[in-house]
Scaffold this active site. Structure first.
Site, PDB file in Angstrom:
ATOM      1  NE  ARG A 233     -62.281 -36.631  60.984  1.00  0.00           N
ATOM      2  CZ  ARG A 233     -62.711 -37.607  61.641  1.00  0.00           C
ATOM      3  NH1 ARG A 233     -63.763 -38.255  61.025  1.00  0.00           N
ATOM      4  NH2 ARG A 233     -62.353 -37.689  62.735  1.00  0.00           N
ATOM      5  CD  GLU A 262     -69.263 -33.881  59.789  1.00  0.00           C
ATOM      6  OE1 GLU A 262     -69.083 -34.109  61.014  1.00  0.00           O
ATOM      7  OE2 GLU A 262     -68.598 -34.599  59.024  1.00  0.00           O
ATOM      8  CG  HIS A 280     -69.784 -37.885  61.479  1.00  0.00           C
ATOM      9  ND1 HIS A 280     -68.919 -36.899  61.259  1.00  0.00           N
ATOM     10  CD2 HIS A 280     -69.427 -39.136  61.598  1.00  0.00           C
ATOM     11  CE1 HIS A 280     -67.612 -37.396  61.583  1.00  0.00           C
ATOM     12  NE2 HIS A 280     -67.888 -38.874  61.562  1.00  0.00           N
TER      13      HIS A 280
HETATM   14  O1  A2R Z   1     -51.624 -44.826  52.428  1.00  0.00           O
HETATM   15  P1  A2R Z   1     -51.469 -46.122  53.192  1.00  0.00           P
HETATM   16  O2  A2R Z   1     -51.241 -47.238  52.244  1.00  0.00           O
HETATM   17  O3  A2R Z   1     -51.017 -45.916  54.647  1.00  0.00           O
HETATM   18  O4  A2R Z   1     -53.291 -46.325  53.510  1.00  0.00           O
HETATM   19  C1  A2R Z   1     -53.930 -45.600  54.496  1.00  0.00           C
HETATM   20  C2  A2R Z   1     -54.782 -44.589  53.792  1.00  0.00           C
HETATM   21  N1  A2R Z   1     -54.015 -43.315  53.660  1.00  0.00           N
HETATM   22  C3  A2R Z   1     -54.054 -42.587  52.707  1.00  0.00           C
HETATM   23  N2  A2R Z   1     -54.217 -42.669  51.577  1.00  0.00           N
HETATM   24  C4  A2R Z   1     -53.966 -41.687  50.336  1.00  0.00           C
HETATM   25  N3  A2R Z   1     -53.354 -40.760  50.882  1.00  0.00           N
HETATM   26  C5  A2R Z   1     -53.138 -40.387  52.127  1.00  0.00           C
HETATM   27  N4  A2R Z   1     -52.550 -39.290  52.431  1.00  0.00           N
HETATM   28  C6  A2R Z   1     -53.420 -41.355  53.035  1.00  0.00           C
HETATM   29  N5  A2R Z   1     -53.212 -41.405  54.407  1.00  0.00           N
HETATM   30  C7  A2R Z   1     -53.822 -42.535  54.950  1.00  0.00           C
HETATM   31  O5  A2R Z   1     -56.012 -44.558  54.324  1.00  0.00           O
HETATM   32  C8  A2R Z   1     -55.075 -46.731  55.197  1.00  0.00           C
HETATM   33  O6  A2R Z   1     -54.918 -47.741  54.361  1.00  0.00           O
HETATM   34  C9  A2R Z   1     -56.172 -45.821  55.260  1.00  0.00           C
HETATM   35  C10 A2R Z   1     -56.566 -45.293  56.556  1.00  0.00           C
HETATM   36  O7  A2R Z   1     -56.539 -46.774  57.236  1.00  0.00           O
HETATM   37  P2  A2R Z   1     -56.344 -46.723  58.872  1.00  0.00           P
HETATM   38  O8  A2R Z   1     -55.418 -45.993  59.285  1.00  0.00           O
HETATM   39  O9  A2R Z   1     -56.372 -48.193  59.286  1.00  0.00           O
HETATM   40  O10 A2R Z   1     -57.887 -46.079  59.532  1.00  0.00           O
HETATM   41  P3  A2R Z   1     -59.092 -46.565  59.721  1.00  0.00           P
HETATM   42  O11 A2R Z   1     -59.353 -47.051  61.444  1.00  0.00           O
HETATM   43  O12 A2R Z   1     -59.595 -47.286  58.634  1.00  0.00           O
HETATM   44  O13 A2R Z   1     -59.969 -45.309  59.611  1.00  0.00           O
HETATM   45  C11 A2R Z   1     -60.149 -44.404  58.607  1.00  0.00           C
HETATM   46  C12 A2R Z   1     -60.625 -43.264  58.679  1.00  0.00           C
HETATM   47  C13 A2R Z   1     -60.207 -42.311  59.931  1.00  0.00           C
HETATM   48  O14 A2R Z   1     -59.398 -41.729  59.751  1.00  0.00           O
HETATM   49  C14 A2R Z   1     -61.392 -41.321  60.079  1.00  0.00           C
HETATM   50  O15 A2R Z   1     -61.222 -40.227  59.356  1.00  0.00           O
HETATM   51  C15 A2R Z   1     -62.752 -42.142  59.576  1.00  0.00           C
HETATM   52  O16 A2R Z   1     -62.150 -43.210  58.539  1.00  0.00           O
HETATM   53  O17 A2R Z   1     -63.386 -42.698  60.668  1.00  0.00           O
END
Ligand code: A2R
Length: 319
Positions: A233, A262, A280
């Site tokens: 993002r 954007e 994007h």
């Molecule tokens: O923090 P963890 O271990 O839960 O890992 C998640 C990490 N994450 C963060 N890391 C650091 N600080 C944060 N506040 C934080 N919040 C989340 O990002 C997790 O490994 C990763 C996100 O992975 P998923 O939930 O599986 O999302 P996905 O499908 O990989 O999509 C990621 C992003 C979306 O939210 C859209 O913004 C974009 O890619 O399309």
């Protein structure tokens, strides 16, 4: 399900629109001359929202007090106030997994473009420079020997890592916690990750927790050979700090598919020669966007048929 009223605030792909129209009573708010008046008339009847664009907040939820589910297109849902939805007892769903491969492909393509300057090299050819001035200059950077740091090793991050392994890159990651069963080295802070790598891949979600996480300090830790890639993002990166870091050589280059505001991309960013910019397009193939549209439909149908959604956002599982 024809007795169930679904609101579609903005246009969606035909695959979603046609199926929702066939199965439910679909209200296409974007076709109304005066959307506010229409919403005031039908708001009480709305039980589901098919959200392709736009945000959901308390003010919007008040206009549809009987809504049961917001089915959103895309995996990121930082445009939806999930706490407000929980308070309104509305389920929130998104479209994870079906886009992971496509976004990972984009991330790798963008990384290679940024490092080997393929966009600039193509412009060199198209502008006739090859014929008149000779070959495109050798690139300062190479993929060889690069260390890839992944900020957000989730569904998409893991697909990126899998592909990057095939390119021979050394991989490490940062997230809020170390993941079990993952052999890549974990860094407890983003600064530590940035210092340990020279190619920082941002694929973490947006929202308050990650806003401007990639700051001037992180870019400085990334260093003069550093390349920043962002497919997560725009809000995760401090864009003004990034522009300064690129201008003064704090880092070498960047490949960006997402931006803070954007579709507005700062002029100073567009003027920088060492930067690859995409509008994007991470998941933007017909194949993948149709799969995402189908999941929006399937979540709504599942909710009204069985009382359960297929892919609720994680916060819903904790309620
Ligand atoms: O923090 P963890 O271990 O839960 O890992 C998640 C990490 N994450 C963060 N890391 C650091 N600080 C944060 N506040 C934080 N919040 C989340 O990002 C997790 O490994 C990763 C996100 O992975 P998923 O939930 O599986 O999302 P996905 O499908 O990989 O999509 C990621 C992003 C979306 O939210 C859209 O913004 C974009 O890619 O399309």
């Amino acid at each position: 399900m024809k007795s169930i009223d679904i609101l579609m605030p903005y246009p969606m792909l035909p695959i979603a629109q046609e199926q929702l129209e066939a199965a439910f009573t679909l209200h296409k708010l974007f076709e109304a001359d005066d959307p506010d008046t229409v919403l005031a008339e039908i708001g009480d009847r709305i039980r589901g929202v098919a959200l392709g664009f736009g945000s959901v907040d308390t003010a919007f939820l008040r206009k549809i007090p009987n809504v049961e589910i917001v089915s959103s297109f895309g995996v990121g849902y930082d445009h939806i106030d999930v706490d407000a939805c929980l308070a309104a007892n509305a389920e929130v769903t998104h479209t994870p997994d079906v886009l992971s491969d496509e976004v990972a492909d984009t991330a790798i393509g963008l990384m290679i473009m940024a490092i080997r300057e393929f966009g600039q090299a193509e412009t060199w050819l198209r502008e006739g420079n090859w014929k008149h001035k000779g070959p495109y200059p050798l690139t300062k950077a190479t993929l060889r020997g690069r260390k890839l740091g992944i900020f957000g090793l989730g569904r998409i991050g893991k697909e990126i890592a899998k592909r990057a392994e095939a390119f021979g890159l050394e991989i490490s990651y940062h997230g809020r916690s170390r993941q079990e069963g993952i052999s890549y080295p974990y860094h407890a802070s983003l600064k530590e990750l940035a210092a340990a790598c020279d190619t920082l891949m941002v694929v973490a979600p947006g929202g308050a927790d990650t806003e401007h996480a990639v700051s001037a300090e992180i870019l400085s830790a990334l260093g003069p050979d550093g390349v920043l890639i962002n497919v997560g993002r725009g809000s995760v990166v401090d864009e003004a700090a990034l522009i300064t870091a690129l201008e003064d050589g704090t880092i070498l280059g960047a490949g960006l598919d997402v931006f803070e505001n954007e579709p507005h991309v700062p002029e100073r960013l567009m003027q920088l020669p060492g930067v690859t910019l995409l509008p994007h397009v991470g998941s933007a193939s017909r194949f993948t966007r149709d799969a995402m549209g189908q999941l929006v439909v399937d979540n709504l149908k599942s909710w009204f048929n069985t009382g359960k959604a297929i892919t609720p956002v994680p916060e819903m599982r904790q309620k």
